[in-house]
Design a protein around this motif. Structure first.
Motif, mmCIF file in Angstrom:
data_model
loop_
_atom_site.group_PDB
_atom_site.id
_atom_site.type_symbol
_atom_site.label_atom_id
_atom_site.label_comp_id
_atom_site.label_asym_id
_atom_site.label_seq_id
_atom_site.Cartn_x
_atom_site.Cartn_y
_atom_site.Cartn_z
ATOM 1 N N PRO A 18 -23.128 -37.404 53.438
ATOM 2 C CA PRO A 18 -23.273 -38.627 54.238
ATOM 3 C C PRO A 18 -22.206 -39.684 53.936
ATOM 4 O O PRO A 18 -22.127 -40.689 54.610
ATOM 5 N N ALA A 19 -21.395 -39.464 52.919
ATOM 6 C CA ALA A 19 -20.312 -40.383 52.558
ATOM 7 C C ALA A 19 -19.090 -39.531 52.210
ATOM 8 O O ALA A 19 -19.145 -38.303 52.254
ATOM 9 N N ARG A 20 -18.006 -40.178 51.827
ATOM 10 C CA ARG A 20 -16.747 -39.474 51.567
ATOM 11 C C ARG A 20 -16.747 -38.866 50.162
ATOM 12 O O ARG A 20 -16.160 -39.410 49.230
ATOM 13 N N PHE A 21 -17.448 -37.733 50.007
ATOM 14 C CA PHE A 21 -17.423 -36.974 48.762
ATOM 15 C C PHE A 21 -17.650 -35.503 49.098
ATOM 16 O O PHE A 21 -18.015 -35.162 50.205
ATOM 17 N N SER A 22 -17.402 -34.650 48.115
ATOM 18 C CA SER A 22 -17.578 -33.209 48.282
ATOM 19 C C SER A 22 -18.809 -32.755 47.509
ATOM 20 O O SER A 22 -19.144 -33.333 46.472
ATOM 21 N N HIS A 23 -19.446 -31.701 47.978
ATOM 22 C CA HIS A 23 -20.576 -31.126 47.235
ATOM 23 C C HIS A 23 -20.099 -30.533 45.920
ATOM 24 O O HIS A 23 -20.834 -30.498 44.941
ATOM 25 N N GLY A 24 -18.871 -30.071 45.915
ATOM 26 C CA GLY A 24 -18.251 -29.562 44.707
ATOM 27 C C GLY A 24 -16.756 -29.664 44.843
ATOM 28 O O GLY A 24 -16.225 -29.684 45.958
ATOM 29 N N VAL A 25 -16.073 -29.742 43.699
ATOM 30 C CA VAL A 25 -14.617 -29.758 43.698
ATOM 31 C C VAL A 25 -14.153 -28.825 42.591
ATOM 32 O O VAL A 25 -14.625 -28.917 41.452
ATOM 33 N N ARG A 26 -13.233 -27.935 42.950
ATOM 34 C CA ARG A 26 -12.647 -27.037 41.956
ATOM 35 C C ARG A 26 -11.174 -27.370 41.812
ATOM 36 O O ARG A 26 -10.466 -27.567 42.799
ATOM 37 N N LYS A 27 -10.732 -27.459 40.574
ATOM 38 C CA LYS A 27 -9.318 -27.639 40.259
ATOM 39 C C LYS A 27 -9.032 -26.730 39.073
ATOM 40 O O LYS A 27 -9.608 -26.915 37.995
ATOM 41 N N GLY A 28 -8.204 -25.712 39.320
ATOM 42 C CA GLY A 28 -7.953 -24.731 38.270
ATOM 43 C C GLY A 28 -9.242 -24.031 37.901
ATOM 44 O O GLY A 28 -9.966 -23.544 38.759
ATOM 45 N N ASN A 29 -9.567 -24.036 36.610
ATOM 46 C CA ASN A 29 -10.782 -23.359 36.170
ATOM 47 C C ASN A 29 -11.965 -24.310 35.975
ATOM 48 O O ASN A 29 -12.975 -23.944 35.399
ATOM 49 N N ILE A 30 -11.843 -25.527 36.492
ATOM 50 C CA ILE A 30 -12.911 -26.530 36.390
ATOM 51 C C ILE A 30 -13.596 -26.661 37.749
ATOM 52 O O ILE A 30 -12.936 -26.824 38.775
ATOM 53 N N LEU A 31 -14.918 -26.618 37.738
ATOM 54 C CA LEU A 31 -15.707 -26.834 38.948
ATOM 55 C C LEU A 31 -16.756 -27.897 38.651
ATOM 56 O O LEU A 31 -17.596 -27.711 37.769
ATOM 57 N N GLN A 32 -16.669 -29.007 39.368
ATOM 58 C CA GLN A 32 -17.677 -30.061 39.244
ATOM 59 C C GLN A 32 -18.569 -29.999 40.467
ATOM 60 O O GLN A 32 -18.091 -30.100 41.602
ATOM 61 N N VAL A 33 -19.863 -29.817 40.235
ATOM 62 C CA VAL A 33 -20.851 -29.830 41.312
ATOM 63 C C VAL A 33 -21.400 -31.244 41.397
ATOM 64 O O VAL A 33 -21.885 -31.792 40.405
ATOM 65 N N ALA A 34 -21.309 -31.839 42.576
ATOM 66 C CA ALA A 34 -21.852 -33.179 42.799
ATOM 67 C C ALA A 34 -23.374 -33.137 42.687
ATOM 68 O O ALA A 34 -23.994 -32.069 42.780
#
Length: 136
Positions: A18-34
């Motif tokens: 509903p806003a400007r964010f991602s459910h998850g973001v992966r960069k290299g071997n890091i994955l952050q789940v919102a």
């Protein structure tokens, strides 16, 4: 790692945030789940619907939603190093631990680190969970 692109992760079970964010973001071997809440899988044209009014229903769906983002990002629960749980009621802590322990009963040791805090969430929502995974 700065030369590696960030990739937004949105599983097919999830609506556009509903806003400007991602459910998850992966960069290299890091994955952050919102932070995920206990909404049932998305149905086009139907507003997000909680899995039910109880902590048990919402917690299990919330964990399933986190798992969906992990899977879409190429991770598993075994890759998760940190889980943050946000509850709306301190009285839910013991029940949360029961649900959490049952959900992760078959997970390899050691378990991920975890923090639990108490917050306000939109009406009807009792729990939110986010996770940090390191792949490989």
């Amino acid at each position: 790692m700065s030369d590696q692109p960030k990739t937004a992760i949105t599983p097919p079970t999830h609506t556009v945030p509903p806003a400007r964010f991602s459910h998850g973001v992966r960069k290299g071997n890091i994955l952050q789940v919102a932070g995920q809440v206990g909404f049932l899988p998305a149905v086009e044209g139907v507003p997000p619907t909680p899995a039910g009014p109880t902590l048990r229903e919402q917690a299990r769906q919330t964990l399933a939603n986190v798992h969906s983002v992990l899977t879409a990002g190429g991770a598993t629960w075994e890759d998760v190093v940190m889980i943050r749980v946000y509850l709306t009621d301190t009285a839910h802590f013991a029940e949360l631990n029961e649900i959490y322990n049952a959900y992760f009963a078959d997970l390899q040791e050691p378990p991920a680190a975890r923090t639990t805090v108490y917050v306000g969430l939109p009406a009807g929502l009792l729990i939110e969970i986010d996770a940090l995974a390191v792949l490989g």
